[in-house]
Each structure stands twice: as C-alpha cells, then as structure tokens.
Write an enzyme that holds these catalytic residues in place. Structure first.
Site, PDB file in Angstrom:
ATOM      1  N   GLN A  11       0.813  -1.212   0.000  1.00  0.00           N
ATOM      2  CA  GLN A  11       0.000   0.000   0.000  1.00  0.00           C
ATOM      3  C   GLN A  11       0.850   1.268   0.000  1.00  0.00           C
ATOM      4  O   GLN A  11       0.499   2.251  -0.673  1.00  0.00           O
ATOM      5  CB  GLN A  11      -0.966   0.000   1.178  1.00  0.00           C
ATOM      6  N   LEU A  36      13.332 -10.473  -0.293  1.00  0.00           N
ATOM      7  CA  LEU A  36      14.070  -9.933   0.839  1.00  0.00           C
ATOM      8  C   LEU A  36      14.464 -11.000   1.856  1.00  0.00           C
ATOM      9  O   LEU A  36      15.248 -10.729   2.769  1.00  0.00           O
ATOM     10  CB  LEU A  36      13.250  -8.837   1.528  1.00  0.00           C
ATOM     11  N   ALA A  59       7.934  -5.066   3.926  1.00  0.00           N
ATOM     12  CA  ALA A  59       8.073  -5.592   5.288  1.00  0.00           C
ATOM     13  C   ALA A  59       7.198  -6.818   5.452  1.00  0.00           C
ATOM     14  O   ALA A  59       6.226  -7.021   4.708  1.00  0.00           O
ATOM     15  CB  ALA A  59       7.686  -4.540   6.331  1.00  0.00           C
ATOM     16  N   THR A  61       4.466  -7.917   7.596  1.00  0.00           N
ATOM     17  CA  THR A  61       3.547  -7.135   8.429  1.00  0.00           C
ATOM     18  C   THR A  61       2.442  -7.962   9.087  1.00  0.00           C
ATOM     19  O   THR A  61       1.554  -7.393   9.717  1.00  0.00           O
ATOM     20  CB  THR A  61       2.893  -6.023   7.596  1.00  0.00           C
ATOM     21  N   TYR A 124       6.992  -9.334  15.754  1.00  0.00           N
ATOM     22  CA  TYR A 124       6.972  -8.314  14.690  1.00  0.00           C
ATOM     23  C   TYR A 124       7.735  -7.074  15.128  1.00  0.00           C
ATOM     24  O   TYR A 124       8.608  -6.563  14.416  1.00  0.00           O
ATOM     25  CB  TYR A 124       5.537  -7.957  14.331  1.00  0.00           C
TER      26      TYR A 124
END
Length: 302
Positions: A11, A36, A59, A61, A124
């Site tokens: 996003q 990644l 990331a 998430t 996280y």
C-alpha cells in the site's frame, strides 16, 4: 537519477509510485524481483541496478502470524534492511527505510520520542527494531521513518477490513484501550516524496531516525467509528459498534496500548508535518481514483 523501491504491490509503495513519478527513474520490485528473505538475491539485484537511492517500503507485516514465523519475520524485517544498508553504502547511495510504533511497549503515558528506549512486545516489533539497528550499525547515509497504523484503499489494512465487516455484520466489537494515529499511506508518501525531492534538489539527505504519523490520536474503536460515519452517509452501514477492552479480544501477539509517536523532531528539522488523521481518512475515502495498471506502468520491474 535512479530510485529502487521495494514492496512494489504494497500500500505504501503504490502511493510512492504516484508521488515520485517524474522525479526520477523508478525501479519497483516485488518478491519475484528481489526476495528480501534471500540476502544473496538482494546483493545481486542492487549491484546490477546500481540505484542512487533505495527506498525500502517492504516488510513482513502479519503481526500475529509472526509469532509463529519468527525466522521469516526476522529475515525480512531484521536482516534484509541491514543488507540493503550495506549495499547502499557500498554504492554511496542513501537508504530510506520505514519502521513502526510496535518497537515500543506502550507503557509510557506520553507520545514516544526518538530518544525513548524501544521495548517491543511482539516478534513483529522485535524484528522491526532489529532492522533499525542493522541499518544504524552500517553507518551509511540513512533515513528511518517510524510510522503507525498505516492504511489505504489497497491491500490488507484496518480500513478495508472495517468497511467490509461494518456492511456484513449486525454488530461489531472493537478495541477501545489502544491509542495511536491512523496514518493514510497517501499522506505518508507525500511527506516522503517531499524529503526525497529536497535531496534531489540540493543534495542534502535527511539522515537519522524520525517519527512520521498523522497528527492527532484516537483508539481503534474511534477509528472504526469514523469509518462507520462515512459508510452511514452513503447508506451502506449495517453493523452497530461496541467498544471492548483489549483483554477481551486476545491475539497471538501483544500490542502496545500507547502507539502515539511525537513527530516534533521531523517538523523542527525538516518542516514536515502530516495533517490530522481524520482529514487523512476523509481524503483517502474521497479519492476514488485507485491505482490501476496504467498508473503502475510508471514502474519498471527489472
């Protein structure tokens, strides 16, 4: 000038593609272009592309799932940023990286500043903190922007989940004792682009750690109420909202009760401040022009 942007379909990346179009050559990569979780792939790709700036908006998430996928979360959120920092420093290029309010435990009564000691409650949060520390340890030019409660009209986020549930269910309980600043990815991208343009124009890169969230604060319940108000105005609201305590809504990952971040340092140093979260929500919902395939064509997958 070439900018490498990770997390192509995320996003924030989608909003950054729109904001930075025309300012530089944008190379946006997703997992297929640069995984990644694989440091060797990161190094190979960066060395082949030789960007002038790297923006890491990718990331792991899935906050609750990270409790069961610790290795994967740390690989993407902890190890990969350090590898990107090493490769950026090798090229003499800056790295711009996004982090999170979840690096804090939420026990402070006031908004957190950049000087407060992180104490994450979840895998996280710990993995994101590890990424910050890995970047800082390299010592190259870098900008770390901690933000909170990011949402947009794309992907998976609180806004889209609430919009769906408020139209599907008769009643809905939402946590009312966790507070923060819902931050529209569009405003976050606009502020990020302003910082990048300053670097492009005068060569001065805003190195350091800064907080960047929407102004104001609310709870998850307050955020849901605001979303419900917009749906009601459109005649699409079905559910009745009720506030509940977080202890009555247990999740695998613990979350900070206070996610408020002080953004005064970024405003003081660089004159950047985001609008109030309610204004961001209204602008997000009023902006019906979603990113389509034509808009995404400004990226070049390598």
């Amino acid at each position: 000038m070439k900018i490498l942007l990770t997390g192509e379909s995320g996003q924030l990346a989608r909003e950054l593609l729109l904001e930075l179009a025309g300012d530089a050559e944008l190379v946006a990569l997703g997992r297929s272009g640069m995984d990644l979780a694989q440091p060797s792939r990161i190094r190979q790709t960066v060395r082949r592309l030789r960007p002038d700036l790297i923006i890491n908006s990718a990331a792991y998430t899935a906050v609750d799932q990270a409790e069961h996928e610790q290795a994967k979360a740390f690989a993407i959120n902890g190890t990969a940023p350090g590898v990107l920092a090493e490769e950026a420093d090798r090229l003499g290029a800056p790295l711009l990286h996004f982090s999170t309010d979840y690096v804090f435990d939420g026990k402070k009564a006031e908004p957190y500043t950049e000087l407060d000691a992180p104490q994450p409650l979840s895998v996280y949060g710990a993995s994101k903190l590890a990424g910050e520390q890995a970047i800082q340890a390299i010592g190259g030019q870098h900008l770390i922007l901690r933000t909170s409660w990011v949402y947009s009209r794309h992907g998976r986020n609180f806004l889209l989940t609430m919009q769906r549930l408020l139209q599907e269910r008769r009643s809905l309980d939402v946590v009312n004792d966790e507070h923060g600043a819902p931050t529209w990815a569009g405003h976050l991208a606009q502020a990020t682009a302003a910082l990048v343009r300053r670097w492009l124009n005068d060569g001065r890169f805003p190195t350091g750690l800064y907080h960047l969230t929407a102004s104001g604060e609310t709870s998850w319940y307050g955020f849901a109420q605001a979303i419900a108000t917009h749906l009601h105005a459109q005649g699409r609201l079905r559910a009745t909202l009720s506030p509940i305590a977080s202890r009555n809504y247990p999740t695998p990952a613990n979350r900070p009760a206070n996610s408020r971040l002080s953004c005064l340092r970024l405003e003081r140093d660089w004159g950047v401040r985001l609008p109030n979260w309610e204004a961001g929500l209204s602008e997000c919902l009023a902006n019906a022009s979603a990113i389509d395939a034509g808009a995404l064509a400004i990226s070049r997958s390598a």
